[in-house]
Design an enzyme around this catalytic site. Structure first.
Site, PDB file in Angstrom:
ATOM      1  N   ASN A  97       0.812  -1.219   0.000  1.00 24.26           N
ATOM      2  CA  ASN A  97       0.000   0.000   0.000  1.00 24.26           C
ATOM      3  C   ASN A  97       0.847   1.271   0.000  1.00 24.26           C
ATOM      4  O   ASN A  97       0.343   2.340   0.322  1.00 24.26           O
ATOM      5  CB  ASN A  97      -0.941  -0.009   1.211  1.00 24.26           C
ATOM      6  CG  ASN A  97      -2.009  -1.075   1.070  1.00 24.26           C
ATOM      7  OD1 ASN A  97      -2.460  -1.380  -0.025  1.00 24.26           O
ATOM      8  ND2 ASN A  97      -2.387  -1.668   2.193  1.00 24.26           N
TER       9      ASN A  97
ATOM     10  N   HIS B 178      -0.702   4.544  -0.989  1.00 25.34           N
ATOM     11  CA  HIS B 178      -2.152   4.356  -1.089  1.00 25.34           C
ATOM     12  C   HIS B 178      -2.942   5.133  -0.039  1.00 25.34           C
ATOM     13  O   HIS B 178      -4.079   5.510  -0.285  1.00 25.34           O
ATOM     14  CB  HIS B 178      -2.505   2.874  -1.017  1.00 25.34           C
ATOM     15  CG  HIS B 178      -2.229   2.134  -2.302  1.00 25.34           C
ATOM     16  ND1 HIS B 178      -0.979   2.053  -2.862  1.00 25.34           N
ATOM     17  CD2 HIS B 178      -3.066   1.466  -3.151  1.00 25.34           C
ATOM     18  CE1 HIS B 178      -1.046   1.340  -3.990  1.00 25.34           C
ATOM     19  NE2 HIS B 178      -2.288   0.975  -4.193  1.00 25.34           N
TER      20      HIS B 178
END
Lengths: 360, 360
Positions: free
Chosen positions: A242, A245
């Site tokens: 991630n 993200h």
């Protein structure tokens, strides 16, 4: 053609990567166990590739569902329409669902396969660069809820993935770039050598060079598969996937889904993560500049929207800035090619990153 | 209190069986890993037991969803309403869903737990005899589609099951009988000794004797757990749990769901399966008579509806009677206490069973 195996015990499966794979029907047919197939695709992809796929499936009962295109249609209602087709065409427990499309089609088809009669076979044919390097590996399927993305879903692995780089010739340039953002991510989080390769081969990728695209897809999937094999259900390590993200989701939410592509938001988010990593002393200013330059060369945004305040970022990241300590976990760089997950974040540095990474 | 363990490797779980279990909060609380709980129940059960359960969960963030009661509400739309509550009350991945109700509540709650954020914890508190002996074991969750029952779902195991026989004191007599039909089934398919015990203890069960009910629930769950442990995902053996169900489903469909209770249709279906087994020479006419008599004593129907023709049965069982061979698989008795699955069925005998088992 290259074959990469995703190792997940009895759920292991191959990813076939190469050109003109759709013209080799045997590749798919060897994985189909019953006599029925249902292809799920969308309005954009269907006119381009549905006939070719159906021709490759000659001899099976082939039905198809064409979904509306776009993240806004990744809903329970649209998902349910897949079951309407499966049941009205009397598909039984030995049917195989084939996802022909990008991430949205893949996520919804995989989740439908996970739930139809409590689980049927599933094959993925990603048609975007992003879905080839992201949703091909990991088994995350699902749909959005008005109150949250990907809130309803399942972990469900495909029988195989066909990453046919020839399909990328019809992909809009902006979406090719969005896919490259996730590719750069793998270089940053776990593969510095690949990051350098990307610096040396970005022009070929943007020009649609098949050999370069094939290599980038394979190396990306290998990197993701390594992480997922160690942490299939996201206990810990998988979180490094991630990178960018948390910031990126805040940008997507603030701008309304669909205005920024996911990959574009992740690109700006990775710059923010790299900027904060630099402020922590983990990477040098030259390394930060290389991250920014590589993403710029891919025509990706490297700044957050001008109208987003630090307060808005914090709110969208689910954090009250006054009680930051321990509440916000971010994926940052420990060095080029190595990511860490940390909740030890200096509020002042974070503030500086918001200021520095905002467009003028 | 008795504890039965359902053995499914890393998904093994205990079933607690006894009186006044809801008054022992520690039983449930030891299985809750986070700070959030969402109880899913229905309009009938909520006024009876929701407050008591919530009191036992003092200290947690407790939310509840009250669904409409009945099989006709076992739909994707009603199921989705569980997510509305979970998300609006900000339940995270460490939440625990508790099903407080019968089979419909259990199936929908389990399926919601399987899919919320790709899987959260799940505890079952069955409030009907049928759900205590049936859906407590096996992990089948799901919802109906207009074109088929239980067509959308998942295999998902609970962390524990609380079978509190005290809850049965508020159960209508007709539903108690429907639960007894499934209990008799276990005697027939795998446990002749238990069948004899039921012949000797039917009056106690019908009178709501707690010791008798506790024993019957435990022995039923043990029998089902043995089968499920050998065949979690219904590859083969598990099919014997469907004794009487193929005929029964045809009756339910013909009469409209809700007019016959599931257990009632299964009772008549088991008589049909036993009748056909007798015609094949597998059991004696005396044994057939004992099956019928035991179900009659439980106030269960032992004949199919008068208006159902053999043609209608065949159609609803999905078979063209002219091409019977190999197309219809039925669970029949090989002897009292032993079931087999066979597609070797004599059309003439089947016709005779339809005629013999029809109400006048």
């Amino acid at each position: 053609m290259q074959v990469l195996t995703v190792n997940l015990d009895d759920r292991s499966y191959p990813i076939y990567i190469g050109e003109q794979l759709l013209s080799q029907p045997g590749l798919i047919r060897q994985h189909i166990r019953g006599r029925q197939v249902c292809v799920v695709t969308n309005e954009t992809v269907a006119p381009l590739y549905l006939d070719q796929l159906c021709a490759a499936l000659d001899g099976y009962q082939v039905d198809s569902v064409t979904l509306p295109d776009g993240e806004s249609h990744k809903t329970l209602d649209v998902w349910a329409s897949i079951f309407d087709k499966l049941l009205s065409a009397r598909h039984n427990r030995t049917t195989t669902l084939i996802a022909l499309g990008g991430g949205v089609v893949g996520d919804m088809t995989g989740f439908a396969a996970a739930c139809y009669q409590r689980g049927v076979d599933f094959i993925q044919i990603p048609t975007t660069l992003l879905s080839m390097v992201d949703s091909s590996v990991g088994g995350k399927t699902g749909v959005n809820h008005p109150l949250g993305k990907n809130m309803i879903g399942a972990f469900y692995q495909p029988l195989c993935v066909l990453a046919d780089t020839s399909l990328l010739t019809t992909l809009p340039a902006r979406e090719l770039s969005a896919g490259i953002a996730e590719i750069v991510k793998y270089g940053l989080i776990s593969d510095y050598e690949f990051f350098v390769w990307l610096e040396n081969n970005m022009d070929q990728l943007l020009a649609g060079d098949m050999a370069a695209l094939g290599y980038a897809v394979k190396r990306s999937c290998e990197n993701k598969a390594d992480v997922v094999a160690q942490d299939e259900r996201e206990g810990g390590l998988r979180a490094i996937l991630n990178l960018g993200h948390t910031f990126g989701h805040a940008i997507e939410t603030a701008q309304g889904y669909g205005n920024w592509l996911h990959g574009e938001a992740v690109a700006a988010g990775m710059v923010m993560a790299a900027d904060l990593s630099w402020r922590r002393g983990a990477i040098s200013s030259e390394e930060l500049a290389r991250v920014i330059q590589l993403l710029q060369r891919a025509h990706l945004p490297v700044k957050a929207p001008a109208d987003m305040t630090p307060e808005q970022f914090m709110e969208l990241m689910g954090v009250d800035k006054k009680v930051l300590d321990g509440r916000l976990r971010l994926v940052l760089l420990e060095s080029m090619g190595k990511a860490i997950v940390t909740s030890d974040i200096d509020p002042g540095m974070l503030q500086d990153t918001f200021e520095a990474c905002k467009a003028n």
